[in-house]
Every structure is written in C-alpha cells, then in structure tokens.
Design a protein around this motif. Structure first.
Motif, PDB file in Angstrom:
ATOM      1  N   ASN A   5       4.984   1.428  -7.116  1.00 51.79           N
ATOM      2  CA  ASN A   5       3.619   1.437  -6.917  1.00 51.79           C
ATOM      3  C   ASN A   5       2.855   0.544  -6.045  1.00 51.79           C
ATOM      4  O   ASN A   5       1.757   1.145  -5.221  1.00 51.79           O
ATOM      5  CB  ASN A   5       2.921   1.766  -8.187  1.00 51.79           C
ATOM      6  CG  ASN A   5       3.672   3.539  -9.224  1.00 51.79           C
ATOM      7  OD1 ASN A   5       4.728   4.125  -8.580  1.00 51.79           O
ATOM      8  ND2 ASN A   5       3.075   3.796 -10.314  1.00 51.79           N
TER       9      ASN A   5
ATOM     10  N   HIS B  16       3.185   0.539  -2.837  1.00 53.70           N
ATOM     11  CA  HIS B  16       2.740   2.036  -1.604  1.00 53.70           C
ATOM     12  C   HIS B  16       0.769   2.539  -2.280  1.00 53.70           C
ATOM     13  O   HIS B  16       0.845   3.435  -1.835  1.00 53.70           O
ATOM     14  CB  HIS B  16       3.561   3.712  -2.443  1.00 53.70           C
ATOM     15  CG  HIS B  16       4.834   3.027  -1.780  1.00 53.70           C
ATOM     16  ND1 HIS B  16       5.459   2.928  -0.878  1.00 53.70           N
ATOM     17  CD2 HIS B  16       6.014   3.210  -2.275  1.00 53.70           C
ATOM     18  CE1 HIS B  16       6.084   3.573  -0.041  1.00 53.70           C
ATOM     19  NE2 HIS B  16       6.999   2.834  -1.806  1.00 53.70           N
ATOM     20  N   GLY B  17       0.405   1.264  -2.834  1.00 55.44           N
ATOM     21  CA  GLY B  17      -0.836   1.539  -3.134  1.00 55.44           C
ATOM     22  C   GLY B  17      -1.217   2.670  -3.592  1.00 55.44           C
ATOM     23  O   GLY B  17      -2.302   2.552  -4.230  1.00 55.44           O
ATOM     24  N   ARG B  18      -0.523   2.951  -5.362  1.00 52.30           N
ATOM     25  CA  ARG B  18      -0.784   3.803  -6.034  1.00 52.30           C
ATOM     26  C   ARG B  18      -0.661   3.472  -7.210  1.00 52.30           C
ATOM     27  O   ARG B  18      -0.192   2.587  -8.076  1.00 52.30           O
ATOM     28  CB  ARG B  18       0.888   4.559  -6.825  1.00 52.30           C
ATOM     29  CG  ARG B  18       1.195   5.411  -5.358  1.00 52.30           C
ATOM     30  CD  ARG B  18       2.765   6.341  -5.343  1.00 52.30           C
ATOM     31  NE  ARG B  18       3.855   5.705  -5.903  1.00 52.30           N
ATOM     32  CZ  ARG B  18       4.968   5.887  -5.458  1.00 52.30           C
ATOM     33  NH1 ARG B  18       4.830   6.052  -4.411  1.00 52.30           N
ATOM     34  NH2 ARG B  18       6.049   4.937  -5.921  1.00 52.30           N
TER      35      ARG B  18
ATOM     36  N   TYR C 215      -4.168  -5.929   3.092  1.00 49.65           N
ATOM     37  CA  TYR C 215      -4.984  -6.321   3.235  1.00 49.65           C
ATOM     38  C   TYR C 215      -6.191  -6.593   2.863  1.00 49.65           C
ATOM     39  O   TYR C 215      -7.287  -7.096   3.429  1.00 49.65           O
ATOM     40  CB  TYR C 215      -5.613  -4.816   3.947  1.00 49.65           C
ATOM     41  CG  TYR C 215      -5.895  -3.613   3.134  1.00 49.65           C
ATOM     42  CD1 TYR C 215      -6.587  -3.713   1.593  1.00 49.65           C
ATOM     43  CD2 TYR C 215      -4.746  -2.461   2.497  1.00 49.65           C
ATOM     44  CE1 TYR C 215      -6.647  -2.832   0.894  1.00 49.65           C
ATOM     45  CE2 TYR C 215      -4.570  -1.652   1.371  1.00 49.65           C
ATOM     46  CZ  TYR C 215      -5.913  -1.849   0.607  1.00 49.65           C
ATOM     47  OH  TYR C 215      -5.656  -0.918  -0.169  1.00 49.65           O
TER      48      TYR C 215
ATOM     49  N   PHE D  27       4.702  -1.214   4.718  1.00 49.69           N
ATOM     50  CA  PHE D  27       4.025  -1.052   3.691  1.00 49.69           C
ATOM     51  C   PHE D  27       2.391  -1.661   3.478  1.00 49.69           C
ATOM     52  O   PHE D  27       1.648  -2.219   2.972  1.00 49.69           O
ATOM     53  CB  PHE D  27       4.483  -1.893   2.042  1.00 49.69           C
ATOM     54  CG  PHE D  27       6.169  -1.500   1.211  1.00 49.69           C
ATOM     55  CD1 PHE D  27       6.675  -0.459   0.807  1.00 49.69           C
ATOM     56  CD2 PHE D  27       6.822  -2.992   1.973  1.00 49.69           C
ATOM     57  CE1 PHE D  27       8.261  -0.352   1.091  1.00 49.69           C
ATOM     58  CE2 PHE D  27       7.988  -2.801   1.621  1.00 49.69           C
ATOM     59  CZ  PHE D  27       8.149  -1.476   1.239  1.00 49.69           C
ATOM     60  N   PRO D  28       1.662  -0.583   4.731  1.00 50.27           N
ATOM     61  CA  PRO D  28       0.379  -0.414   4.493  1.00 50.27           C
ATOM     62  C   PRO D  28      -0.070  -0.014   3.905  1.00 50.27           C
ATOM     63  O   PRO D  28      -1.397  -0.831   3.988  1.00 50.27           O
ATOM     64  CB  PRO D  28       0.369  -0.157   5.982  1.00 50.27           C
ATOM     65  CG  PRO D  28       1.138   1.234   6.030  1.00 50.27           C
ATOM     66  CD  PRO D  28       2.775   0.793   5.330  1.00 50.27           C
ATOM     67  N   CYS D  29       0.277   0.563   3.102  1.00 48.20           N
ATOM     68  CA  CYS D  29      -0.783   1.063   2.031  1.00 48.20           C
ATOM     69  C   CYS D  29      -0.793   0.057   0.226  1.00 48.20           C
ATOM     70  O   CYS D  29      -1.518  -0.066  -0.408  1.00 48.20           O
ATOM     71  CB  CYS D  29      -0.183   2.336   1.010  1.00 48.20           C
ATOM     72  SG  CYS D  29      -0.807   3.938   2.436  1.00 48.20           S
ATOM     73  N   ALA D  30      -0.026  -0.915   0.649  1.00 48.37           N
ATOM     74  CA  ALA D  30      -0.567  -2.429  -0.765  1.00 48.37           C
ATOM     75  C   ALA D  30      -1.414  -2.973  -0.437  1.00 48.37           C
ATOM     76  O   ALA D  30      -2.139  -3.037   0.728  1.00 48.37           O
ATOM     77  CB  ALA D  30       0.661  -2.416  -0.336  1.00 48.37           C
ATOM     78  N   PRO D  31      -2.641  -2.681  -1.379  1.00 43.09           N
ATOM     79  CA  PRO D  31      -3.684  -3.461  -1.250  1.00 43.09           C
ATOM     80  C   PRO D  31      -3.467  -5.320  -0.535  1.00 43.09           C
ATOM     81  O   PRO D  31      -4.259  -5.694  -0.149  1.00 43.09           O
ATOM     82  CB  PRO D  31      -4.071  -3.939  -3.208  1.00 43.09           C
ATOM     83  CG  PRO D  31      -2.780  -2.531  -3.077  1.00 43.09           C
ATOM     84  CD  PRO D  31      -2.235  -2.871  -2.960  1.00 43.09           C
TER      85      PRO D  31
END
Length: 353
Positions: A203, A206-208, A287, A280-284
């Motif tokens: 999670n 994946h930024g979930r 960025y 995994f670009p959606c992981a906080p």
C-alpha cells in the motif's frame, strides 16, 4: 535420505519451509500437498527440484493414504490451514473444514498407514499451530508457555485449538508419534498481501491507505519465517513425541509501531534505490512525501486480541532453538525481497482484501 509430506507447502510458511529444508537436507525428497486456494502459489516453489507438488485436498483420505504408502513418507509437516482472522470472521465454515476436518483426515491416514498396517518404522507428524490459540494477554501478563490453557477468541484460533487437541489425542490414544509447535506472528518473503507487513508495504508503494485497526496498540511478537523454519526442523529432529514447543521471535511490538517502521523503511528505500520513484510514482515517498501520510485508522476487528507474547524457553533449552534475525534487519530484508520480486506479488496485489 528422508521422505517428507508437506501440507500447504505452496503457502507462505510452508513454501519457506520447503526452500529451507531442501537447502539443509539436499538428499531428502519432499511431496507437497496443496489445494492451491487463494493463498497457495505455484511460483513460491518454482525451481525446487527435490519437491513435487500434488494438487489436492488434505480432506481426501484416499489420496493422503496413497501418498504415504507409495512414497514411503515417514514425516508429515502439517502447515495447511486457513489462517486469516478477518476471513474467519466473515466465513468460519472454511476454517472448520480445512483446519479441523482436514487435520483429522491427515491423522486418520497417518494412523492407518504407519500404525494399523504399517511396518513399525519411525515416523513423525509435526503440527504447526499458533500463539492465537492461547487467547489474549494483558500488558503485564507473563508470556504464553506450552502449558497456558487454550482460550481462542476467533473462529480461526478456535479451529487451530481444535486441531491441536486432535493431534494430542492421536498420540495419547493411538500412539502416533506427534509434535506440535506454536509460533508467533511470522513475516518474510512469499507472504500473501492480506497480512499486515506485506499489506502495509505494498500500500505504501502504491499510495493506498494503510489501515490501522482501532488504536493500533495491539501487540504482537514478530518472528522471521526463516527462524520459524529452523525451529520446526529442531522439533522434527529433536522434539520428544507428544510434546509441544513455542517458537518465538523475541520482538514484541505494537502494530502502530510496526507500521511506522515499515513506512520509514519505504521512505529510506526511495532515497537509496535508483529508479524506485519511476516504478512506483503514486507512493508519497516518490515525490518528497512520506509513507506515514497513508496511515488510516479503521474500526477495530471484532474480538481483536490485545497482546500475544511467546515464552520459548523450553525450545531454547531442550531443542537448542534461538532466533537469528533481529527485527530491524529482518524487516529491511523483507522490503528488499518484495522490491526485487515484483513478478511474484504483482498478480496477487489486486486480490488483497
């Protein structure tokens, strides 16, 4: 050379045990009996030449008897079980069927082949159980020992307690050579993504949201699966027939603290591993943020046990058991394994609960 039947050998702990055993005993033969339900995965045991997978149900008595006879099995290592507490709450029937009736079927077959019509050769039926059969501890209560009365609080732990009673009864009533081990919470490679550590890891990648039951202060003793496998080996090789042994990791930690450590490991990986942000670009963490942002409190699980703790003094003194993986190192290694084995977990990730 020995011939082993490993039930549930395509699952998390069973699969790790297969890898461990063939490395430690390369001349032995392993037959894996696994139903390949959602938590069983062929890819977990890919490339293990000394092991043959038989897809089948442990409740198929004729099949188990045939395997024991035809393959001259002398050791059964019984992992096969439904094991997720949430699933046991929503659907307890599967847990009764596999964990109780399945164990009874194995025991009947072992008794028939090894005792009733057997040659009298040495044998061993090792049953893998859990600390959850002992119930819940208060914050200052002493850790579970092998003589702690069973007090299960979920359909899962009740089914494991019942299967443990059956194993004990087959030893005392029929003379079957059995041992039982109770383990604490396992972690490590090949763990299905519904469990706390891989769920939080994936999670975070994946930024979930990372769910935290209740206040997150439920305490568990964390045991690296490789240490558990070594403890099982010691039970099989050195355990006294009819005895039970606790196998612990010596690492009690509240769930919230464990999740914080996982988040910190994920953040650190993104700062050290080239290309991780692109994967995994959606992981906080990709960025400039932190995985800690994903922590989300959810309603507590019904009947959620507050604390488990294992006293493994007996296994240390009688078997020579000792966990070798410090939690910090084991957790970091587990994260590295998931990062390096995306092909294994990617097909499972969308099916998590």
């Amino acid at each position: 050379m020995a011939n082993l039947l490993v039930t549930g050998g395509a699952g998390f702990i069973g699969g790790n045990f297969v890898h461990y055993w063939v490395n430690a005993h390369p001349n032995d033969n392993i037959t894996i009996l696994d139903c390949l339900t959602y938590a069983g995965n062929r890819s977990t045991i890919d490339g293990v030449e000394q092991a043959e997978l038989v897809v089948g149900d442990i409740r198929d008595n004729d099949l188990v008897e045939r395997l024991l006879r035809d393959r001259a099995i002398t050791t059964i290592v019984h992992f096969a079980a439904e094991s997720h507490v949430d699933r046991s709450i929503s659907g307890p029937d599967a847990f009764i069927g596999t964990n109780i009736l399945g164990t009874n079927s194995l025991l009947k077959a072992a008794r028939k082949v090894w005792l009733d019509s057997g040659t009298g050769q040495p044998h061993r039926f090792h049953h893998i159980s859990t600390d959850e059969v002992f119930g819940s501890l208060g914050p200052r209560d002493p850790a579970f020992t092998e003589t702690t009365p069973y007090a299960p609080n979920s359909p899962y732990s009740a089914s494991k307690a019942a299967s443990g009673h059956l194993v004990r009864a087959y030893h005392h009533t029929y003379g079957l050579d059995v041992t039982t081990s109770h383990c604490s919470n396992n972690y490590g490679p090949y763990q299905y993504p519904e469990k706390l550590i891989p769920l939080a890891l994936l999670n975070a990648l994946h930024g979930r949201p990372i769910p935290i039951y209740g206040d997150g202060k439920n305490v568990r003793d964390w045991l690296h699966v490789a240490d558990h496998c070594r403890g099982i080996e010691l039970c099989i090789k050195r355990g006294v027939p009819g005895e039970t042994y606790n196998i612990g990791g010596g690492s009690e930690l509240p769930n919230l603290v464990m999740i914080d450590r996982i988040c910190s490991e994920v953040d650190r990986a993104f700062s050290e591993v080239v290309g991780l942000a692109a994967r995994f670009p959606c992981a906080p963490s990709a960025y400039g943020g932190s995985a800690l942002e994903l922590r989300t409190y959810v309603p507590d699980r019904p009947g959620h046990d507050r604390r488990y703790a294992i006293d493994d003094t007996k296994a240390r003194q009688e078997l020579g058991y000792q966990p070798l993986h410090a939690l910090a190192d084991g957790l970091a290694g587990t994260l590295r394994w998931y990062l390096n084995n995306e092909r294994w977990w990617r097909p499972l990730d969308g099916r998590q609960i």
